[in-house]
Design a protein around this motif. Structure first.
Motif, short mmCIF file in Angstrom:
data_model
loop_
_atom_site.label_atom_id
_atom_site.label_comp_id
_atom_site.label_asym_id
_atom_site.label_seq_id
_atom_site.Cartn_x
_atom_site.Cartn_y
_atom_site.Cartn_z
N ASP A 118 44.92 49.91 15.37
CA ASP A 118 44.13 49.22 14.35
C ASP A 118 43.03 49.32 14.56
OD1 ASP A 118 46.16 47.25 14.83
OD2 ASP A 118 45.54 45.62 16.32
N LYS A 119 42.28 50.33 15.40
CA LYS A 119 41.31 50.91 14.67
C LYS A 119 41.78 52.55 13.19
CE LYS A 119 38.09 49.22 17.40
NZ LYS A 119 36.48 49.40 18.61
N LEU A 120 42.62 52.66 14.36
CA LEU A 120 42.76 54.56 13.82
C LEU A 120 43.73 54.10 12.22
CD1 LEU A 120 42.88 57.44 14.77
CD2 LEU A 120 41.87 55.59 15.98
N ILE B 282 40.20 61.25 20.42
CA ILE B 282 40.34 61.71 19.16
C ILE B 282 39.20 62.56 18.51
CG2 ILE B 282 40.84 60.60 16.34
CD1 ILE B 282 42.83 59.98 18.64
N PRO B 283 39.77 63.50 17.44
CA PRO B 283 38.74 64.78 17.21
C PRO B 283 37.15 64.19 16.33
CG PRO B 283 40.47 65.69 17.44
CD PRO B 283 41.00 64.36 17.56
N THR B 284 36.22 63.99 16.56
CA THR B 284 35.00 63.37 16.01
C THR B 284 35.02 63.69 14.94
OG1 THR B 284 33.95 63.82 18.62
CG2 THR B 284 32.85 63.95 15.89
N THR B 285 35.78 65.58 14.45
CA THR B 285 35.53 65.59 13.21
C THR B 285 36.48 64.68 12.04
OG1 THR B 285 37.14 67.25 13.33
CG2 THR B 285 34.99 68.31 13.81
N LEU C 249 20.34 60.21 6.49
CA LEU C 249 20.14 59.31 6.86
C LEU C 249 20.84 58.14 6.73
CD1 LEU C 249 16.36 58.60 6.32
CD2 LEU C 249 17.13 59.59 7.91
N ASP C 250 21.76 58.11 5.96
CA ASP C 250 23.38 57.27 5.13
C ASP C 250 24.14 57.47 6.32
OD1 ASP C 250 21.18 55.32 3.75
OD2 ASP C 250 21.52 56.78 1.96
N ILE C 251 24.68 59.00 6.69
CA ILE C 251 25.33 59.05 7.28
C ILE C 251 25.45 58.94 8.84
CG2 ILE C 251 26.91 61.79 7.51
CD1 ILE C 251 26.22 62.64 4.57
N PHE C 252 24.30 59.30 8.88
CA PHE C 252 24.00 59.25 10.55
C PHE C 252 24.13 57.25 11.24
CE2 PHE C 252 23.11 63.35 10.54
CZ PHE C 252 23.09 64.31 11.53
N THR C 253 23.43 56.75 9.77
CA THR C 253 23.43 55.29 10.37
C THR C 253 25.37 54.95 10.46
OG1 THR C 253 21.69 55.53 9.81
CG2 THR C 253 23.40 53.70 9.89
N ALA C 254 26.05 55.78 9.44
CA ALA C 254 27.28 55.27 9.44
C ALA C 254 28.03 55.74 10.57
CB ALA C 254 28.22 55.92 8.01
N PHE C 255 27.75 57.11 11.11
CA PHE C 255 29.14 57.51 11.81
C PHE C 255 28.61 56.72 13.11
CE2 PHE C 255 28.40 61.37 14.97
CZ PHE C 255 30.30 61.84 14.82
N LYS C 256 26.84 56.66 13.95
CA LYS C 256 26.30 55.88 14.74
C LYS C 256 26.87 55.07 14.85
CE LYS C 256 24.57 59.93 16.39
NZ LYS C 256 25.23 60.52 17.92
N ARG C 257 27.06 54.03 14.06
CA ARG C 257 26.90 53.00 13.57
C ARG C 257 28.62 51.97 13.74
NH1 ARG C 257 25.45 51.68 17.67
NH2 ARG C 257 25.60 49.37 17.66
N PHE C 258 29.16 53.13 12.78
CA PHE C 258 30.05 52.38 11.99
C PHE C 258 32.04 52.66 12.36
CE2 PHE C 258 28.03 50.94 7.39
CZ PHE C 258 26.94 50.60 8.70
N MET C 259 31.94 54.12 12.94
CA MET C 259 32.54 54.21 12.93
C MET C 259 33.70 54.23 14.25
SD MET C 259 32.53 56.13 9.82
CE MET C 259 34.54 56.90 10.54
N SER C 260 32.88 53.76 14.98
CA SER C 260 33.84 52.93 16.27
C SER C 260 34.79 52.06 15.93
CB SER C 260 32.64 52.59 17.12
OG SER C 260 31.32 51.28 16.50
N GLU C 261 34.32 51.35 14.49
CA GLU C 261 34.94 50.88 14.24
C GLU C 261 36.19 51.58 13.60
OE1 GLU C 261 35.17 47.42 15.07
OE2 GLU C 261 33.02 47.46 16.16
N PHE C 262 36.39 52.64 13.35
CA PHE C 262 37.54 53.32 12.93
C PHE C 262 38.08 54.08 14.30
CE2 PHE C 262 34.96 51.51 9.15
CZ PHE C 262 35.48 52.20 8.12
N ALA D 39 38.51 43.05 5.10
CA ALA D 39 36.77 43.65 5.54
C ALA D 39 35.79 43.75 6.66
CB ALA D 39 35.75 41.90 4.90
N VAL D 40 35.63 44.39 7.56
CA VAL D 40 34.84 45.27 8.43
C VAL D 40 33.44 45.06 8.34
CG1 VAL D 40 34.79 46.57 10.35
CG2 VAL D 40 37.19 46.62 8.25
#
Length: 450
Positions: free
Chosen positions: A320-322, A280-283, A255-268, A364-365
């Motif tokens: 900046d995100k990368l 950019i490769p999703t992996t 649940l934590d991994i999917f939350t981070a992947f779907k909601r956080f990783m666009s900022e990265f 801080a993001v």
């Protein structure tokens, strides 16, 4: 003395039975739970710590080779291993958060134990990790009860992994048994975690019932369909009471991994493109946060991948995100991202929105997350949990009289609602979300070791 020992993916706890009553045993101060985390100066420090500080020796030649290499590497780095170099629980997490890039930190090593295709030296190192954690818990237990503790019933999931089958289960249970024996437990038995939780619930029943236990832990979800009640209480042979089992590696971590992947990783940088218009490769965004996948972690934090990330950064439309993804690699900060995803999950169990905050090395993001967005993010693991419930019901061929939900992640109203959608007319009850497995293990331990 015998104990029930829940070596959990998220937390560890122990308990004993005294005059028919379960007595949890404090492990750190007055706390009954210790997070399943470990922190050390280097990974090699763990193996040498067992040998130098705890006088725990390897069991075979593979372990001896791991130890010799650890001593050599630590000597080359000028490390003189001391008793306070390896930390556990909250102390481990705090040390990691202080300086993520300069320590070795691991959360939930139980998640790795059933992974197939690993080399013998990797399995031996996992055994050292588990042994160090178990030895710490054993010492703290004996300090609290002022007795030697030599017998334990340890909980285990129905399936450690969704793939690998029984071979995976045998490997994982073997690591746990060897680690426990090396830590000083002379007699070790195992019990399915949902069965243990059911044994604790059974103590409250005044009539026999068909009970579906749904145990949603940090690493796995396990279902056991059981005949329970006064007619079964106190029996060691309960084969006729076990109607069905199902289990898979899907739980709170997912649940934590999917939350981070779907909601956080666009900022990265997830979803962004290179100057040539390629995505950019999703992996690269999944691997740093897949804390329950040792191969994914190794691929992301490998030195070769740093070269790849630098090339991606040079060719990125949104550098900046990368650059934030580069910081994750350089600071080994995937665990920090998952920790904030866990805080998001907990907060959204009680409120409609939450402002997540991820502290990187340079900034801080802040990321706003709605409850509806998290529900959408965790749809895949939620569906897997529902499938396990349906599998147990189909195996038994009958509907349960009651569903007993336990495990830390079972507190989520989203998951409770998902189970209710399958059994809308069946009572759903809960007890001690964190302690029911430990209590049931203590009851079983008292029964088989008495």
């Amino acid at each position: 003395m015998s104990i029930g020992f829940d070596y959990g993916t998220a937390n560890c706890s122990v308990a004993k039975l005294v005059n028919g009553q379960v007595k949890p045993i404090p492990l750190v101060g007055e706390d009954y739970y210790i997070p399943s985390t470990l922190c050390a100066p280097t990974s090699e420090a763990v193996s040498e710590y067992l040998f130098r500080v705890l006088d725990i020796k390897p069991l075979d030649s593979v372990g001896e080779n791991v130890l010799r290499r650890a001593i050599r590497v630590n000597d080359e780095e000028g490390l003189d291993i001391r008793s306070d170099d390896v930390r556990f629980g909250h102390e481990a997490l705090n040390l990691y958060l202080e300086d993520p890039k300069d320590v070795y930190y691991v959360k939930s090593p139980k998640s790795f134990l059933g992974a197939m295709g690993l080399r013998d030296v990797q399995l031996s190192f996992f055994e050292d990790l588990v042994c160090a954690m178990m030895a710490n818990i054993k010492r703290n237990t004996e300090r609290a009860v002022e007795q030697d503790v030599t017998q334990a019933v340890i909980g285990r999931p129905v399936n450690f992994l969704g793939r690998g089958g029984e071979e995976s289960n045998i490997q994982a249970e073997g690591i746990l048994r060897r680690a426990a024996n090396r830590a000083g437990f002379k007699d070790v038995e195992f019990q399915f975690e949902p069965v243990a939780a059911g044994l604790e619930y059974e103590a409250s029943l005044t009539e026999d019932k068909n009970v579906l236990v749904v145990d949603i832990g940090g690493g796995t979800t396990d279902c056991s369909f059981l005949r329970m009640g006064p007619s079964w209480a106190g029996k060691q042979d309960r084969r006729d009471s076990l109607l069905a089992h199902s289990g898979q590696m899907v739980g709170g971590n997912d649940l934590d991994i999917f939350t981070a992947f779907k909601r956080f990783m666009s900022e990265f940088g997830m979803g962004t493109q290179t100057l040539a218009g390629l995505e950019i490769p999703t992996t690269q965004f999944w691997n740093p946060i897949a804390i329950n996948d040792v191969q994914a972690q190794r691929k992301f934090y490998a030195h070769d991948n740093l070269k790849q990330l630098k090339l991606m950064l040079k060719d990125a439309k949104q550098p900046d995100k990368l650059r934030r993804l580069m910081e994750l690699h350089q600071g080994t900060m995937g665990y920090a991202v998952i920790r904030e995803a866990e805080q998001t999950k907990i907060a959204l169990g009680e409120q409609e929105s939450y402002l997540a905050n991820i502290q990187l090395l340079s900034e801080a993001v802040s990321i706003p997350v709605l409850k509806s967005q998290m529900e959408e993010a965790i749809a895949i693991p939620t569906a897997k949990i529902q499938a396990l419930v349906e599998e147990a019901i189909n195996q038994s061929g009958i509907k349960p009289d009651v569903v007993y939900m336990t495990g830390g992640s079972a507190r989520s109203p989203i998951l409770t609602g998902a189970v209710r959608n399958i059994l809308p007319h069946t009572d759903i009850v809960s007890g001690n979300y964190f302690g029911s497995v430990t209590a049931g293990l203590a009851r079983w331990s008292s029964l088989i070791y008495s």
